[in-house]
Design a protein around this motif. Structure first.
Motif, PDB file in Angstrom:
ATOM      1  N   THR A  13      39.005  25.183  38.101  1.00 20.40           N
ATOM      2  CA  THR A  13      39.734  24.999  36.854  1.00 20.40           C
ATOM      3  C   THR A  13      41.216  25.225  37.126  1.00 20.40           C
ATOM      4  OG1 THR A  13      37.835  25.955  35.695  1.00 20.40           O
ATOM      5  CG2 THR A  13      39.894  25.770  34.454  1.00 20.40           C
ATOM      6  N   PRO A  14      42.084  24.328  36.668  1.00 20.20           N
ATOM      7  CA  PRO A  14      43.517  24.520  36.887  1.00 20.20           C
ATOM      8  C   PRO A  14      44.017  25.820  36.254  1.00 20.20           C
ATOM      9  CG  PRO A  14      43.073  22.289  36.112  1.00 20.20           C
ATOM     10  CD  PRO A  14      41.797  23.067  35.979  1.00 20.20           C
ATOM     11  N   ALA A  15      44.871  26.513  36.968  1.00 19.42           N
ATOM     12  CA  ALA A  15      45.455  27.757  36.465  1.00 19.42           C
ATOM     13  C   ALA A  15      46.631  27.442  35.548  1.00 19.42           C
ATOM     14  CB  ALA A  15      45.922  28.618  37.623  1.00 19.42           C
ATOM     15  N   ILE A  16      46.855  28.304  34.563  1.00 23.10           N
ATOM     16  CA  ILE A  16      48.013  28.159  33.686  1.00 23.10           C
ATOM     17  C   ILE A  16      49.032  29.258  33.929  1.00 23.10           C
ATOM     18  CG2 ILE A  16      46.726  26.974  31.886  1.00 23.10           C
ATOM     19  CD1 ILE A  16      46.942  29.701  30.310  1.00 23.10           C
ATOM     20  N   GLY A  17      48.652  30.267  34.725  1.00 21.25           N
ATOM     21  CA  GLY A  17      49.559  31.370  34.998  1.00 21.25           C
ATOM     22  C   GLY A  17      49.069  32.216  36.149  1.00 21.25           C
ATOM     23  N   VAL A  18      49.892  33.206  36.496  1.00 19.38           N
ATOM     24  CA  VAL A  18      49.597  34.110  37.598  1.00 19.38           C
ATOM     25  C   VAL A  18      49.627  35.539  37.059  1.00 19.38           C
ATOM     26  CG1 VAL A  18      50.435  34.956  39.826  1.00 19.38           C
ATOM     27  CG2 VAL A  18      50.581  32.530  39.289  1.00 19.38           C
ATOM     28  N   CYS A  19      48.644  36.342  37.428  1.00 20.10           N
ATOM     29  CA  CYS A  19      48.562  37.734  36.982  1.00 20.10           C
ATOM     30  C   CYS A  19      49.776  38.516  37.480  1.00 20.10           C
ATOM     31  CB  CYS A  19      47.269  38.366  37.511  1.00 20.10           C
ATOM     32  SG  CYS A  19      47.103  40.124  37.086  1.00 20.10           S
ATOM     33  N   ARG A  20      50.413  39.208  36.572  1.00 24.80           N
ATOM     34  CA  ARG A  20      51.600  40.000  36.904  1.00 24.80           C
ATOM     35  C   ARG A  20      51.250  41.160  37.830  1.00 24.80           C
ATOM     36  NH1 ARG A  20      56.677  41.089  35.746  1.00 24.80           N
ATOM     37  NH2 ARG A  20      57.370  43.181  35.240  1.00 24.80           N
ATOM     38  N   GLN A  21      50.043  41.654  37.754  1.00 27.47           N
ATOM     39  CA  GLN A  21      49.642  42.814  38.534  1.00 27.47           C
ATOM     40  C   GLN A  21      49.194  42.448  39.949  1.00 27.47           C
ATOM     41  OE1 GLN A  21      49.780  46.030  37.200  1.00 27.47           O
ATOM     42  NE2 GLN A  21      49.429  46.711  39.283  1.00 27.47           N
ATOM     43  N   CYS A  22      48.229  41.531  40.082  1.00 24.66           N
ATOM     44  CA  CYS A  22      47.631  41.252  41.391  1.00 24.66           C
ATOM     45  C   CYS A  22      48.010  39.901  41.988  1.00 24.66           C
ATOM     46  CB  CYS A  22      46.111  41.373  41.328  1.00 24.66           C
ATOM     47  SG  CYS A  22      45.314  40.039  40.400  1.00 24.66           S
ATOM     48  N   GLY A  23      48.597  39.016  41.176  1.00 25.73           N
ATOM     49  CA  GLY A  23      49.018  37.723  41.677  1.00 25.73           C
ATOM     50  C   GLY A  23      47.943  36.656  41.688  1.00 25.73           C
ATOM     51  N   HIS A  30      40.596  32.794  31.223  1.00 26.39           N
ATOM     52  CA  HIS A  30      40.586  34.085  31.906  1.00 26.39           C
ATOM     53  C   HIS A  30      41.904  34.856  31.844  1.00 26.39           C
ATOM     54  CE1 HIS A  30      37.080  32.199  34.072  1.00 26.39           C
ATOM     55  NE2 HIS A  30      36.583  33.304  33.530  1.00 26.39           N
ATOM     56  N   VAL A  31      42.958  34.258  31.309  1.00 22.04           N
ATOM     57  CA  VAL A  31      44.237  34.956  31.224  1.00 22.04           C
ATOM     58  C   VAL A  31      44.280  35.831  29.978  1.00 22.04           C
ATOM     59  CG1 VAL A  31      45.541  33.229  29.925  1.00 22.04           C
ATOM     60  CG2 VAL A  31      46.716  34.635  31.601  1.00 22.04           C
ATOM     61  N   GLN A  32      44.930  36.960  30.084  1.00 22.13           N
ATOM     62  CA  GLN A  32      45.146  37.858  28.952  1.00 22.13           C
ATOM     63  C   GLN A  32      46.655  37.935  28.739  1.00 22.13           C
ATOM     64  OE1 GLN A  32      42.568  39.409  27.249  1.00 22.13           O
ATOM     65  NE2 GLN A  32      41.209  38.231  28.556  1.00 22.13           N
ATOM     66  N   LEU A  57      51.344  38.373  31.584  1.00 20.09           N
ATOM     67  CA  LEU A  57      50.068  37.703  31.817  1.00 20.09           C
ATOM     68  C   LEU A  57      49.260  38.545  32.793  1.00 20.09           C
ATOM     69  CD1 LEU A  57      51.268  34.032  32.412  1.00 20.09           C
ATOM     70  CD2 LEU A  57      50.323  34.986  30.328  1.00 20.09           C
ATOM     71  N   LEU A  58      47.997  38.782  32.461  1.00 18.33           N
ATOM     72  CA  LEU A  58      47.104  39.529  33.339  1.00 18.33           C
ATOM     73  C   LEU A  58      45.781  38.789  33.474  1.00 18.33           C
ATOM     74  CD1 LEU A  58      47.552  43.181  31.980  1.00 18.33           C
ATOM     75  CD2 LEU A  58      48.519  42.232  34.070  1.00 18.33           C
ATOM     76  N   CYS A  59      45.152  38.909  34.637  1.00 21.55           N
ATOM     77  CA  CYS A  59      43.799  38.389  34.794  1.00 21.55           C
ATOM     78  C   CYS A  59      42.844  39.361  34.090  1.00 21.55           C
ATOM     79  CB  CYS A  59      43.449  38.246  36.280  1.00 21.55           C
ATOM     80  SG  CYS A  59      43.320  39.810  37.179  1.00 21.55           S
ATOM     81  N   ALA A  64      41.453  44.766  32.194  1.00 23.58           N
ATOM     82  CA  ALA A  64      40.475  45.850  31.993  1.00 23.58           C
ATOM     83  C   ALA A  64      40.997  47.159  32.581  1.00 23.58           C
ATOM     84  CB  ALA A  64      39.137  45.471  32.605  1.00 23.58           C
ATOM     85  N   ALA A  65      41.645  47.082  33.748  1.00 22.83           N
ATOM     86  CA  ALA A  65      42.204  48.290  34.375  1.00 22.83           C
ATOM     87  C   ALA A  65      43.326  48.871  33.519  1.00 22.83           C
ATOM     88  CB  ALA A  65      42.709  47.961  35.777  1.00 22.83           C
ATOM     89  N   HIS A  66      44.179  48.012  32.962  1.00 21.25           N
ATOM     90  CA  HIS A  66      45.267  48.483  32.098  1.00 21.25           C
ATOM     91  C   HIS A  66      44.724  49.084  30.810  1.00 21.25           C
ATOM     92  CE1 HIS A  66      49.139  47.384  33.945  1.00 21.25           C
ATOM     93  NE2 HIS A  66      48.386  46.566  34.651  1.00 21.25           N
TER      94      HIS A  66
END
Length: 83
Positions: A13-23, A30-32, A57-59, A64-66
């Motif tokens: 599935t094409p991504a719309i963003g990158v997680c600020r925490q883990c990349g 799946h983005v939060q 943006l977070l995965c 969940a960790a935050h």
């Protein structure tokens, strides 16, 4: 770039963003999307909040960790200090 969570499940599935925490790349499912409050430390160790809050943006995993961290330490859950 494809969503890491979808790829782990056998889909591309094409991504719309990158997680600020883990990349990790994340798709719309799946983005939060959240906010991150920025503060600046002034004399006498006084924290001043900067407006507007930054977009974050977070995965799902990092979100969940935050959330677990926010339950433990609610006063610093969304704050990032800047010099």
């Amino acid at each position: 770039m494809h969503c890491l969570d979808c790829y782990s499940g056998g889909r591309q599935t094409p991504a719309i963003g990158v997680c600020r925490q883990c990349g990790a790349a994340a798709c719309a499912q799946h983005v939060q999307l959240g906010q991150q409050v920025l503060t600046c430390t002034k004399p006498i160790n006084r924290a001043v909040t900067i407006d507007p809050p930054a977009r974050r943006l977070l995965c799902r995993t990092c979100s969940a960790a935050h959330q677990a961290h926010a339950a433990c330490c609610p006063q610093s859950a969304n704050t990032v200090r800047t010099p």
